[in-house]
Design a protein around this motif. Structure first.
Motif, PDB file in Angstrom:
ATOM      1  N   VAL A   1      38.692  62.297  53.849  1.00  0.00           N
ATOM      2  CA  VAL A   1      37.301  62.001  54.216  1.00  0.00           C
ATOM      3  C   VAL A   1      36.974  62.612  55.567  1.00  0.00           C
ATOM      4  CG1 VAL A   1      35.708  60.147  54.904  1.00  0.00           C
ATOM      5  CG2 VAL A   1      37.098  59.905  52.836  1.00  0.00           C
ATOM      6  N   LEU A   2      37.899  62.463  56.538  1.00  0.00           N
ATOM      7  CA  LEU A   2      37.683  63.047  57.858  1.00  0.00           C
ATOM      8  C   LEU A   2      37.545  64.562  57.770  1.00  0.00           C
ATOM      9  CD1 LEU A   2      40.201  61.018  60.083  1.00  0.00           C
ATOM     10  CD2 LEU A   2      37.726  60.708  59.894  1.00  0.00           C
ATOM     11  N   ALA A   3      38.374  65.160  56.901  1.00  0.00           N
ATOM     12  CA  ALA A   3      38.335  66.615  56.764  1.00  0.00           C
ATOM     13  C   ALA A   3      37.008  67.069  56.154  1.00  0.00           C
ATOM     14  CB  ALA A   3      39.503  67.082  55.885  1.00  0.00           C
ATOM     15  N   VAL A   4      36.532  66.355  55.118  1.00  0.00           N
ATOM     16  CA  VAL A   4      35.255  66.705  54.471  1.00  0.00           C
ATOM     17  C   VAL A   4      34.099  66.537  55.447  1.00  0.00           C
ATOM     18  CG1 VAL A   4      33.611  65.980  52.675  1.00  0.00           C
ATOM     19  CG2 VAL A   4      36.041  66.212  52.134  1.00  0.00           C
ATOM     20  N   LEU A   5      34.152  65.458  56.240  1.00  0.00           N
ATOM     21  CA  LEU A   5      33.075  65.182  57.193  1.00  0.00           C
ATOM     22  C   LEU A   5      33.183  66.027  58.463  1.00  0.00           C
ATOM     23  CD1 LEU A   5      32.960  61.273  56.934  1.00  0.00           C
ATOM     24  CD2 LEU A   5      31.370  62.913  55.901  1.00  0.00           C
ATOM     25  N   LYS A   6      34.313  66.718  58.595  1.00  0.00           N
ATOM     26  CA  LYS A   6      34.556  67.561  59.767  1.00  0.00           C
ATOM     27  C   LYS A   6      34.437  66.768  61.068  1.00  0.00           C
ATOM     28  CE  LYS A   6      33.010  71.714  57.372  1.00  0.00           C
ATOM     29  NZ  LYS A   6      32.055  72.840  57.307  1.00  0.00           N
ATOM     30  N   THR A   7      35.116  65.632  61.050  1.00  0.00           N
ATOM     31  CA  THR A   7      35.171  64.799  62.251  1.00  0.00           C
ATOM     32  C   THR A   7      36.596  64.278  62.387  1.00  0.00           C
ATOM     33  OG1 THR A   7      34.210  62.913  63.409  1.00  0.00           O
ATOM     34  CG2 THR A   7      34.516  62.673  61.035  1.00  0.00           C
ATOM     35  N   LYS A   8      36.941  63.794  63.566  1.00  0.00           N
ATOM     36  CA  LYS A   8      38.304  63.324  63.782  1.00  0.00           C
ATOM     37  C   LYS A   8      38.400  61.845  64.097  1.00  0.00           C
ATOM     38  CE  LYS A   8      40.315  67.712  65.304  1.00  0.00           C
ATOM     39  NZ  LYS A   8      41.074  68.397  66.383  1.00  0.00           N
ATOM     40  N   ASN A   9      37.313  61.240  64.509  1.00  0.00           N
ATOM     41  CA  ASN A   9      37.484  59.871  64.978  1.00  0.00           C
ATOM     42  C   ASN A   9      36.381  58.883  64.619  1.00  0.00           C
ATOM     43  OD1 ASN A   9      35.554  60.926  66.617  1.00  0.00           O
ATOM     44  ND2 ASN A   9      36.867  61.057  68.443  1.00  0.00           N
ATOM     45  N   ASP A  10      35.210  59.315  64.123  1.00  0.00           N
ATOM     46  CA  ASP A  10      34.150  58.337  63.866  1.00  0.00           C
ATOM     47  C   ASP A  10      33.431  58.651  62.553  1.00  0.00           C
ATOM     48  OD1 ASP A  10      32.403  56.286  63.992  1.00  0.00           O
ATOM     49  OD2 ASP A  10      31.417  56.902  65.877  1.00  0.00           O
ATOM     50  N   PRO A  11      34.105  58.456  61.401  1.00  0.00           N
ATOM     51  CA  PRO A  11      33.468  58.803  60.117  1.00  0.00           C
ATOM     52  C   PRO A  11      32.252  57.924  59.809  1.00  0.00           C
ATOM     53  CG  PRO A  11      35.499  57.584  59.747  1.00  0.00           C
ATOM     54  CD  PRO A  11      35.462  57.905  61.209  1.00  0.00           C
ATOM     55  N   ILE A  12      32.221  56.686  60.302  1.00  0.00           N
ATOM     56  CA  ILE A  12      31.115  55.778  59.991  1.00  0.00           C
ATOM     57  C   ILE A  12      29.799  56.348  60.513  1.00  0.00           C
ATOM     58  CG2 ILE A  12      30.198  53.446  60.287  1.00  0.00           C
ATOM     59  CD1 ILE A  12      32.734  53.604  58.601  1.00  0.00           C
ATOM     60  N   LYS A  13      29.840  56.864  61.727  1.00  0.00           N
ATOM     61  CA  LYS A  13      28.631  57.422  62.336  1.00  0.00           C
ATOM     62  C   LYS A  13      28.115  58.611  61.517  1.00  0.00           C
ATOM     63  CE  LYS A  13      26.876  59.206  66.736  1.00  0.00           C
ATOM     64  NZ  LYS A  13      27.213  59.541  68.144  1.00  0.00           N
ATOM     65  N   VAL A  14      29.054  59.469  61.074  1.00  0.00           N
ATOM     66  CA  VAL A  14      28.674  60.651  60.303  1.00  0.00           C
ATOM     67  C   VAL A  14      28.099  60.246  58.944  1.00  0.00           C
ATOM     68  CG1 VAL A  14      29.505  62.793  59.252  1.00  0.00           C
ATOM     69  CG2 VAL A  14      30.407  62.061  61.467  1.00  0.00           C
ATOM     70  N   ILE A  15      28.758  59.265  58.280  1.00  0.00           N
ATOM     71  CA  ILE A  15      28.305  58.819  56.958  1.00  0.00           C
ATOM     72  C   ILE A  15      26.924  58.181  57.060  1.00  0.00           C
ATOM     73  CG2 ILE A  15      28.756  57.147  55.103  1.00  0.00           C
ATOM     74  CD1 ILE A  15      31.768  57.690  55.600  1.00  0.00           C
ATOM     75  N   THR A  16      26.705  57.369  58.102  1.00  0.00           N
ATOM     76  CA  THR A  16      25.402  56.723  58.302  1.00  0.00           C
ATOM     77  C   THR A  16      24.305  57.776  58.468  1.00  0.00           C
ATOM     78  OG1 THR A  16      26.467  54.817  59.354  1.00  0.00           O
ATOM     79  CG2 THR A  16      24.107  55.098  59.726  1.00  0.00           C
ATOM     80  N   SER A  17      24.612  58.816  59.234  1.00  0.00           N
ATOM     81  CA  SER A  17      23.651  59.892  59.448  1.00  0.00           C
ATOM     82  C   SER A  17      23.331  60.601  58.133  1.00  0.00           C
ATOM     83  CB  SER A  17      24.201  60.891  60.467  1.00  0.00           C
ATOM     84  OG  SER A  17      23.328  61.988  60.606  1.00  0.00           O
ATOM     85  N   LEU A  18      24.365  60.850  57.316  1.00  0.00           N
ATOM     86  CA  LEU A  18      24.166  61.503  56.023  1.00  0.00           C
ATOM     87  C   LEU A  18      23.334  60.643  55.086  1.00  0.00           C
ATOM     88  CD1 LEU A  18      27.705  63.051  55.360  1.00  0.00           C
ATOM     89  CD2 LEU A  18      25.572  64.306  55.727  1.00  0.00           C
ATOM     90  N   GLN A  19      23.561  59.326  55.100  1.00  0.00           N
ATOM     91  CA  GLN A  19      22.791  58.417  54.252  1.00  0.00           C
ATOM     92  C   GLN A  19      21.314  58.424  54.635  1.00  0.00           C
ATOM     93  OE1 GLN A  19      25.077  54.809  54.861  1.00  0.00           O
ATOM     94  NE2 GLN A  19      25.958  54.940  52.787  1.00  0.00           N
ATOM     95  N   GLU A  20      21.071  58.395  55.960  1.00  0.00           N
ATOM     96  CA  GLU A  20      19.675  58.408  56.422  1.00  0.00           C
ATOM     97  C   GLU A  20      18.988  59.712  56.009  1.00  0.00           C
ATOM     98  OE1 GLU A  20      20.188  57.809  60.566  1.00  0.00           O
ATOM     99  OE2 GLU A  20      20.427  55.608  60.415  1.00  0.00           O
ATOM    100  N   GLU A  21      19.732  60.789  56.139  1.00  0.00           N
ATOM    101  CA  GLU A  21      19.187  62.095  55.756  1.00  0.00           C
ATOM    102  C   GLU A  21      18.911  62.139  54.245  1.00  0.00           C
ATOM    103  OE1 GLU A  21      20.685  66.757  55.754  1.00  0.00           O
ATOM    104  OE2 GLU A  21      21.571  65.328  57.178  1.00  0.00           O
TER     105      GLU A  21
END
Length: 871
Positions: free
Chosen positions: A716-736
């Motif tokens: 999941v971290l690799a797909v989201l291209k993040t290393k430490n805060d996947p929740i923030k990235v997922i929330t942003s994607l959901q809003e988008e």
């Protein structure tokens, strides 16, 4: 008049005075005999003694056994209710001798009890003896005849054929001649017309068999030959309900106090009257009988289901519901209300009815709700069958589909068809039913060979609690063949470390190693009539060798961890949810565990977390196993051990204790809760009304679970291209995503507005109908909005829209309600028929319906055919 409870007590007391030990009824649901689903005779719980697999503690016993006869050789289901003396669930009073007394005492005591204690008129009695069978090389039972002559006149001793007077356990096993005692309860006038001896074994409702004395002296081998048993046994069975009928001077079992309380309650609830109309009487008898069978089965732990024993119980209950629905006009659940009457009546003899009353009522009520919905659905489907029929004879194949797929009773189908002027092709239905039975028979048939005895050994010893490897000798073996498993062999050892399937725990696997190093794999281990049986694909070359028996260590350890976890889970559920929680079933394997329990609501996420934490806290406490393998049953209960309903326990039991958790259990367990490592609940669901199921993992399963979770997290971290805060990235994607979806919906609406005028211009006037059939590039929601907007403008609209999305076809049909009424059009029927052209189907309301299919290539033909509905 002697009441039924007193009759039962007097029977048991009589044989207790003859030095018999009174034993409790075994559960009605059988768990360790592959040849039977249910206890169908009093002797079932004693098979291990007749087979010589175990020595009885007492050579004389007596009991009242709850029995069920609804499947296999003994199947009385379709007779129940129609006559006055057959039942599904019934009590069988019995006395038994295991190598002790034989024919003389059995006959003498039966006569004494009936004529001297119960005061049955001797002139009402007839007896039968085995007349012999030339093909079997069996002589007439002159021994029984000579004994009977001491008590009854010779003209009342009748010969009986092999069918009636030679009892067999099954195709193989102990068997022998028997003597039946029949009672003629007819009036003096009837007896003057026809002698009672002419009606014995002729299915006369007032000349009935009441007691069968079986003299077990042979063993039936696989080749059908008979051999003398080393010890002779007595097995008697007397129908309790029939005895009550005789002693209470009634003409029907249903007129005795065994059934009258239930019948009165049914009359009250359904506002019906027993004894006035035959159809209503049959319905009331069916319901009174079936509620007993279902209640006792549920009390013994067997819930209604779609397979095996559970299917049989569901079928019995549905038969009762159907009779209430059809003949008593009961369209709402009511059978569950009878449980209270049954419990009050029988809890003294069978205390499980009281302790399990709540679960019995809830399960029956939910089953009633479910099947009444099925009946409603079936009635609609049957209406469709009738509407689509081109003749007055309905295909048996169609009726079988209703029966097999939807559970719609065939007799109800025939009744409804008759009322509407149609008839059922019963021959074609019977053909379909026979095909199904044949498929089932072939799938389940097991051919079992005779045991080949290598070593005489009284009783196999289980040593698997203490060792997983030991030297063994094969004492006997046999070949078994089934469609499912093919040809296999069953081996019995003088001692074994392999745990046999039982108590929810699967059997051990492993291997046998011969002195020369050859290996024979043990694929499964089960228990059958007190024998521990090991399944192999091949026999060892030298059967007389001494083998090293080795249990699969990893499998056993993981299974033991899961089994101990079920005990802690049980304790945790009772702690978090309440002490009403009781185990209703379990499955313990190496890779996971399943635990069914009584509870009347979904377990919340917070409660599941509490239970999970409770178990893991016990694991962290590193609680040692405290085991007692030989403690008196009652003492174990007094010390707080939890027993499971529906299990058969001996005089002494094994208790398993981890901290405050103490249960009666024969399974394998860890030495310390720390060996479980960690416990994870993976799911919680409903099994039946008032019964929930938890699935969980521990030990190696829990380790693999966390490893897979960790691996998935890294991905999941690799797909989201993040290393430490996947929740923030997922929330942003959901809003988008939400914003983009709104934008698409707005575009679709704009597109629909543009199409609306175009579509309005395309409407045709056909036979006074505004007609349109068109392919439109809109999603389903936009099409529905457009259809209803057009429908508000035109009161004579017939519109069919087709669309294509992701390689699939969709149809949307709108018909003005005025047209539905005037021209008898139906949108649901339209899309069901046109849906076949796109290799799909659908449905809906008469004025609006949708369908989907996997063949968009059929859309042009759909649009072309749509107009035919208004021409």
């Amino acid at each position: 008049m002697m009441q039924s409870q007193e009759i039962r007590k007097q029977f048991l007391a009589f044989f207790e005075n003859k030095k018999h030990t009174i034993v409790p009824s075994a559960p009605m649901v059988i768990k360790d005999d592959p040849t039977l689903m249910f206890t169908n005779a009093g002797m079932n719980q004693f098979k291990e003694f007749f087979l010589g697999n175990k020595k009885p503690k007492n050579s004389r016993v007596t009991d009242t056994q709850k029995c069920l006869r609804v499947s296999g050789k003994h199947n009385d289901l379709e007779e129940v209710g129609k006559d006055t003396y057959h039942h599904t669930m019934f009590e069988m009073l019995g006395n038994w001798s295991f190598g002790d007394y034989f024919k003389k005492e059995a006959i003498q005591w039966a006569w004494e009890l009936l004529t001297e204690v119960f005061k049955v008129d001797k002139d009402m009695l007839y007896v039968t003896i085995f007349e012999g069978d030339e093909k079997e090389g069996l002589q007439r039972d002159t021994e029984a005849y000579d004994i009977w002559k001491e008590f009854i006149s010779e003209d009342r001793i009748l010969n009986g054929n092999k069918k009636d007077n030679f009892w067999e356990m099954g195709e193989q096993g102990p068997c022998g001649p028997c003597s039946e005692i029949h009672v003629d309860i007819r009036s003096a006038e009837e007896k003057a017309k026809v002698p009672g001896k002419d009606l014995v074994n002729k299915d006369h409702p007032e000349v009935i068999e009441v007691w069968n004395l079986v003299f077990i002296q042979f063993n039936r081998k696989a080749d059908s030959s008979l051999e003398e048993l080393p010890a002779q046994h007595i097995d008697t069975g007397m129908g309790f309900e029939r005895l009550c009928m005789v002693l209470q001077n009634k003409k029907s079992n249903y007129d005795t106090d065994v059934f009258t309380p239930l019948i009165r309650e049914i009359e009250t609830i359904t506002n019906s009257k027993y004894g006035k109309e035959e159809e209503i009487d049959i319905a009331i008898r069916v319901i009174a009988d079936h509620v007993r069978a279902v209640s006792f089965a549920i009390a013994d732990g067997q819930l209604p289901s779609n397979t095996g024993a559970g299917y049989v119980i569901r079928r019995i209950l549905r038969r009762a519901i159907r009779y209430g629905f059809t003949f008593l006009n009961e369209k709402e659940p009511f059978i569950y209300k009878l449980v209270d009457t049954l419990e009050n009546q029988m809890h003294e003899a069978f205390p499980e009815l009281r302790s399990q009353k709540g679960i019995i009522e809830n399960v029956i009520k939910e089953e009633e709700h479910s099947f009444l919905r099925t009946l409603d659905q079936g009635l609609q489907l049957l209406d469709n069958v009738i509407a689509g029929s081109k003749s007055k004879t309905i295909s048996g194949k169609k009726a079988f589909e209703l029966y097999d797929t939807y559970g719609f009773p065939i007799d109800l189908t025939a009744l409804i068809l008759s009322e509407k002027g149609f008839e059922l092709d019963t021959e074609s239905f019977d053909v379909e039913l026979q095909k199904q039975k044949e498929r089932s028979r072939k799938a389940t048939k097991i051919e079992t060979g005779d045991w080949h005895e290598l070593i005489e050994d009284d009783e196999e010893e289980f040593v698997g609690y203490d060792m997983l490897q030991t030297k063994v000798k094969i004492t006997r073996y046999r070949k078994v063949t089934s469609k499912k498993d093919g040809e296999m062999y069953q081996l019995v050892f003088n001692l074994t470390p392999f745990y046999p399937e039982g108590g929810g725990q699967v059997g051990d696997k492993g291997y046998l190693e011969a002195p020369n190093g050859d290996v024979t794999y043990i694929l499964d281990t089960k228990k059958e009539n007190n024998l521990i049986i090991h399944y192999t694909r091949n026999l060892p070359v030298n059967l007389n060798a001494t083998f090293e028996a080795v249990v699969d260590l990893d499998s056993r350890n993981n299974t033991a961890a899961n089994h101990t976890a079920t005990h802690l889970l049980h304790q945790g559920l009772r702690t978090v949810l309440g002490t009403h929680v009781e185990q209703k079933g379990s499955l313990v394997k190496a890779d996971y565990l399943r635990f069914d329990f009584s509870h009347y609501a979904k377990v919340t996420t917070d409660e599941l977390k509490q239970v999970e934490e409770f178990v893991n806290a016990r694991i962290r406490e590193q609680l040692p196993l405290e085991e007692n393998r030989n403690i008196p049953y009652q003492q174990a209960l007094n010390e707080g051990a939890v027993a499971l309903f529906g299990e058969k326990y001996g005089d002494t039991v094994r208790t398993i204790k981890f901290g405050e958790s103490m249960e009666l259990c024969g399974g394998t367990h860890v030495k310390n809760t720390a060996d479980i490592w960690h416990f994870v609940i993976t799911s919680e669901s409903a099994v039946a009304a008032g019964v929930r199921r938890i699935e969980a993992i521990s030990a190696e399963g829990a380790k693999q679970y966390f490893e897979s979770q960790s691996e998935a997290y890294d991905k999941v971290l690799a797909v989201l291209k993040t290393k430490n805060d996947p929740i923030k990235v997922i929330t942003s994607l959901q809003e988008e995503n939400v914003a983009l979806r709104k934008e698409i919906e707005a575009l679709q609406k704009e597109k629909a507005k543009g199409l609306k005028q175009e579509i309005r211009n395309g409407l045709e006037d056909v036979n006074g109908v505004k007609f349109l059939a068109q392919k439109v590039d809109l999603d389903q929601a936009a099409l529905k909005d457009m259809a209803f907007e057009l429908g508000s403008e035109f009161k004579n609209l017939f519109a069919l829209f087709a669309s294509e999305n992701n390689g699939k076809a969709m149809l949307t049909c709108y018909i003005s309600k005025e047209l539905v009424a005037e021209k008898e059009l139906n949108a649901g029927q339209v899309v069901r028929e046109l849906g076949k052209l796109i290799q799909g189907g659908g449905g809906g309301q008469p004025f609006f319906a949708t369908a989907g299919g996997k063949n968009p290539g059929g859309i042009p033909e759909v649009l072309e055919k749509a107009k035919t509905y208004i021409l």
